[in-house]
Design an enzyme around this catalytic site. Structure first.
Site, PDB file in Angstrom:
ATOM      1  N   LYS A 167      26.999 -27.049  -7.185  1.00 35.08           N
ATOM      2  CA  LYS A 167      26.478 -27.622  -5.937  1.00 35.08           C
ATOM      3  C   LYS A 167      27.255 -28.876  -5.532  1.00 35.08           C
ATOM      4  CE  LYS A 167      22.269 -28.220  -7.582  1.00 35.08           C
ATOM      5  NZ  LYS A 167      22.362 -27.729  -8.971  1.00 35.08           N
ATOM      6  N   ARG A 191      13.852 -30.628  -5.650  1.00 37.53           N
ATOM      7  CA  ARG A 191      13.814 -29.935  -6.935  1.00 37.53           C
ATOM      8  C   ARG A 191      12.400 -29.500  -7.316  1.00 37.53           C
ATOM      9  NH1 ARG A 191      18.797 -32.422  -9.270  1.00 37.53           N
ATOM     10  NH2 ARG A 191      19.310 -31.399 -11.215  1.00 37.53           N
ATOM     11  N   ARG A 205      32.433 -30.493 -18.145  1.00 35.21           N
ATOM     12  CA  ARG A 205      32.424 -31.324 -16.932  1.00 35.21           C
ATOM     13  C   ARG A 205      32.622 -32.805 -17.278  1.00 35.21           C
ATOM     14  NH1 ARG A 205      27.632 -30.548 -12.711  1.00 35.21           N
ATOM     15  NH2 ARG A 205      26.239 -31.210 -14.396  1.00 35.21           N
ATOM     16  N   ARG A 244      28.748 -36.821 -18.899  1.00 39.30           N
ATOM     17  CA  ARG A 244      27.350 -37.218 -18.756  1.00 39.30           C
ATOM     18  C   ARG A 244      26.586 -36.934 -20.038  1.00 39.30           C
ATOM     19  NH1 ARG A 244      25.544 -34.301 -13.228  1.00 39.30           N
ATOM     20  NH2 ARG A 244      23.647 -34.097 -14.455  1.00 39.30           N
ATOM     21  N   ARG A 293      17.357 -28.298 -18.985  1.00 43.82           N
ATOM     22  CA  ARG A 293      17.388 -28.464 -17.528  1.00 43.82           C
ATOM     23  C   ARG A 293      17.256 -27.110 -16.831  1.00 43.82           C
ATOM     24  NH1 ARG A 293      22.854 -31.388 -17.423  1.00 43.82           N
ATOM     25  NH2 ARG A 293      22.709 -31.355 -15.164  1.00 43.82           N
TER      26      ARG A 293
END
Ligand code: AMP
Length: 216
Positions: free
Chosen positions: A13, A88, A127, A161, A172
């Site tokens: 996203k 969310r 990432r 992260r 998550r």
């Protein structure tokens, strides 16, 4: 135009939102990026966000909604926005609809990026993100500059992260299925939901997103 980029954590996203900003000339509103910036500032609010984010849990709606309402009032969002990682929960979607309604706007499109969990885990664990501007990299597909400086803003703030581990991604993802997916049932009756295949190169997926926007 107001567009929600929707999908599980790690679906792409943020990457797509940053590319769409230029094409659509409207800003990206990423509550995750805003929370990371608040956390980096060391504020009391940032510390509260940290408690939830580090565990891979959703931040409570009241905190998120305050942050979002302030952001939507900024002049650059007067013509629309690309919402990334927001809403969310169903109450967040209802709050978004109400705020847009006050401005004579509505959610024009919800683009769902569909990606299988094993690919998400591979994407997310590789990432890297710039804490200053939110620019993302991937150790294999788009590595950050060896100097450590962000190619987008020049800050020396590119990190992994703390919530980008396999265990946290699984937490998550479970939260996404439990709390976020029901949002689709909220928007489906208005005919704005478009599901697209989120597997492919960044360019291929951008083309699919743009195609879905043109059909609106
Ligand atoms: P993201 O960068 O969108 O993956 O968000 C990272 C983390 O920030 C999430 O796992 C949540 O802890 C928190 N977060 C971001 N956006 C929201 C939101 N709209 N509602 C609740 N928590 C959020």
């Amino acid at each position: 135009m107001d567009v929600i980029l929707f999908g599980p954590p790690g679906a792409g996203k943020g990457t797509q939102a940053k590319l769409l900003v230029e094409t659509l000339a409207i800003p990206q509103i990423s509550t995750g990026d805003m929370m990371r910036a608040e956390r980096a500032s060391g504020s009391a609010l940032g510390k509260k966000f940290d408690e939830y984010m580090n565990q891979g849990l959703l931040v409570p709606d009241d905190l998120v909604l305050e942050l979002f309402a302030q952001r939507l009032r900024r002049p650059d969002a007067a013509e629309g926005a690309i919402f990334d990682g927001f809403p969310r929960t169903v109450p967040q979607a209802e709050a978004l609809d109400a705020k847009l309604g006050e401005l004579g706007r509505r959610v024009d499109r919800v683009i769902v990026l569909e990606v299988p969990l094993d690919l998400i885990i591979e994407r997310v664990t590789g990432r890297r993100v710039c804490l200053s501007c939110g620019q993302t990299y991937h150790v294999r597909y788009s590595p950050p500059p060896p100097s450590g400086e962000c190619s987008s803003c020049g800050a020396n703030d590119v990190v992994q992260r703390a919530d980008d581990t396999e265990e946290k991604v699984r937490t998550r993802d479970a939260g996404y299925h439990r709390e976020t997916l029901p949002i689709l049932a909220h928007y489906e009756p208005t005919g704005v939901v478009a599901k697209i295949d989120g597997v492919g190169t960044i360019e291929e997926i951008t083309a699919r997103v743009l195609g879905a926007l043109q059909r609106s």
